[in-house]
Write a protein that holds these residues in place. Structure first.
Motif, mmCIF file in Angstrom:
data_model
loop_
_atom_site.group_PDB
_atom_site.id
_atom_site.type_symbol
_atom_site.label_atom_id
_atom_site.label_comp_id
_atom_site.label_asym_id
_atom_site.label_seq_id
_atom_site.Cartn_x
_atom_site.Cartn_y
_atom_site.Cartn_z
ATOM 1 N N ARG A 1 35.041 46.408 113.686
ATOM 2 C CA ARG A 1 33.610 46.013 113.246
ATOM 3 C C ARG A 1 32.453 47.270 113.355
ATOM 4 O O ARG A 1 32.652 47.905 114.352
ATOM 5 N N ILE A 2 31.786 47.320 112.410
ATOM 6 C CA ILE A 2 30.870 48.366 112.310
ATOM 7 C C ILE A 2 29.524 47.762 112.357
ATOM 8 O O ILE A 2 29.118 46.969 111.616
ATOM 9 N N PRO A 3 28.567 48.078 113.218
ATOM 10 C CA PRO A 3 27.067 47.383 113.406
ATOM 11 C C PRO A 3 26.400 47.775 111.884
ATOM 12 O O PRO A 3 26.674 48.891 111.456
ATOM 13 N N ASN A 4 25.658 46.686 111.381
ATOM 14 C CA ASN A 4 24.955 46.840 110.090
ATOM 15 C C ASN A 4 23.783 47.926 110.374
ATOM 16 O O ASN A 4 23.713 48.672 109.374
ATOM 17 N N GLY A 5 23.356 48.195 111.599
ATOM 18 C CA GLY A 5 22.286 48.966 111.709
ATOM 19 C C GLY A 5 22.797 50.636 111.496
ATOM 20 O O GLY A 5 22.029 51.532 110.903
ATOM 21 N N LEU A 6 24.049 50.687 111.734
ATOM 22 C CA LEU A 6 24.615 51.884 111.376
ATOM 23 C C LEU A 6 25.115 52.230 109.991
ATOM 24 O O LEU A 6 24.794 53.168 109.481
ATOM 25 N N VAL A 7 25.471 51.218 109.523
ATOM 26 C CA VAL A 7 25.969 51.269 108.053
ATOM 27 C C VAL A 7 24.948 51.489 107.112
ATOM 28 O O VAL A 7 25.137 52.191 106.230
ATOM 29 N N PHE A 8 23.783 50.792 107.353
ATOM 30 C CA PHE A 8 22.593 50.747 106.469
ATOM 31 C C PHE A 8 21.432 51.632 106.601
ATOM 32 O O PHE A 8 20.255 51.559 106.470
ATOM 33 N N SER A 9 21.661 52.529 107.927
ATOM 34 C CA SER A 9 20.750 53.520 108.088
ATOM 35 C C SER A 9 20.645 54.821 107.036
ATOM 36 O O SER A 9 21.391 54.762 106.430
ATOM 37 N N GLN A 47 19.775 39.669 105.163
ATOM 38 C CA GLN A 47 20.597 39.382 106.476
ATOM 39 C C GLN A 47 19.760 38.805 107.560
ATOM 40 O O GLN A 47 19.808 37.904 108.271
ATOM 41 N N LYS A 48 18.325 39.326 107.657
ATOM 42 C CA LYS A 48 17.484 38.715 108.558
ATOM 43 C C LYS A 48 17.117 37.203 108.294
ATOM 44 O O LYS A 48 16.688 36.303 108.890
ATOM 45 N N LYS A 49 17.119 36.999 107.069
ATOM 46 C CA LYS A 49 16.632 35.710 106.561
ATOM 47 C C LYS A 49 17.711 34.731 106.555
ATOM 48 O O LYS A 49 17.493 33.539 106.899
ATOM 49 N N HIS A 50 19.023 35.128 106.124
ATOM 50 C CA HIS A 50 20.106 34.103 106.084
ATOM 51 C C HIS A 50 21.139 34.216 107.103
ATOM 52 O O HIS A 50 22.037 33.508 107.217
ATOM 53 N N GLY A 51 21.146 35.020 107.927
ATOM 54 C CA GLY A 51 22.045 35.446 108.981
ATOM 55 C C GLY A 51 23.440 36.182 108.182
ATOM 56 O O GLY A 51 23.136 36.894 107.417
ATOM 57 N N SER A 52 24.497 35.750 108.852
ATOM 58 C CA SER A 52 25.818 36.259 108.301
ATOM 59 C C SER A 52 25.944 35.828 106.749
ATOM 60 O O SER A 52 25.803 34.658 106.475
ATOM 61 N N TRP A 53 26.340 36.853 105.995
ATOM 62 C CA TRP A 53 26.717 36.510 104.847
ATOM 63 C C TRP A 53 28.139 37.479 104.369
ATOM 64 O O TRP A 53 28.218 38.688 104.422
ATOM 65 N N GLU A 54 28.720 36.598 103.462
ATOM 66 C CA GLU A 54 30.175 37.141 103.339
ATOM 67 C C GLU A 54 30.102 37.585 101.863
ATOM 68 O O GLU A 54 29.732 37.110 100.779
ATOM 69 N N ASP A 62 50.898 39.995 100.320
ATOM 70 C CA ASP A 62 51.548 39.675 101.445
ATOM 71 C C ASP A 62 50.910 39.031 102.416
ATOM 72 O O ASP A 62 51.242 39.111 103.539
ATOM 73 N N GLY A 63 49.633 38.409 102.326
ATOM 74 C CA GLY A 63 48.899 37.552 103.250
ATOM 75 C C GLY A 63 47.845 38.434 103.887
ATOM 76 O O GLY A 63 47.086 37.669 104.809
ATOM 77 N N GLU A 64 47.720 39.637 103.751
ATOM 78 C CA GLU A 64 46.581 40.509 104.451
ATOM 79 C C GLU A 64 45.292 39.982 103.957
ATOM 80 O O GLU A 64 44.882 39.994 102.869
ATOM 81 N N ILE A 65 44.230 39.912 104.863
ATOM 82 C CA ILE A 65 43.044 39.371 104.589
ATOM 83 C C ILE A 65 41.834 40.329 104.855
ATOM 84 O O ILE A 65 41.943 40.959 106.157
ATOM 85 N N VAL A 66 41.063 40.779 103.995
ATOM 86 C CA VAL A 66 39.983 41.728 104.256
ATOM 87 C C VAL A 66 38.681 40.953 103.881
ATOM 88 O O VAL A 66 38.598 40.601 102.576
ATOM 89 N N ARG A 67 37.667 40.970 104.862
ATOM 90 C CA ARG A 67 36.559 40.493 104.625
ATOM 91 C C ARG A 67 35.343 41.382 105.011
ATOM 92 O O ARG A 67 35.304 41.984 105.873
#
Length: 70
Positions: A1-9, A47-54, A62-67
């Protein structure tokens, strides 16, 4: 997991824009730094308004899941 604050800085966006101009110049040709900044601000607001959003869910053969979750 990577924090959104880091990703969207601003620093991360500059790195992404630089890499995009270098490796995907055709795809990035119409996107200005101001537009990328506006996109990042809008994603933070959502993100602030709706929280977690996929954003993306990919299931390989082969069944590997990436979200990607905002």
């Amino acid at each position: 997991r990577i924090p959104n604050g880091l990703v969207f800085s601003r620093f991360s966006l500059r790195i992404a824009a630089s890499a995009g101009r270098k490796y995907a110049s055709d795809a990035m040709s119409g996107i200005s730094p101001q537009a990328m900044n506006a996109l990042a601000q809008e994603l933070k607001r959502i993100q602030k308004k709706h929280g977690s959003w996929e954003l993306v869910e990919v299931i390989s053969a082969d069944g590997e899941i990436v979200r990607v979750i905002l």
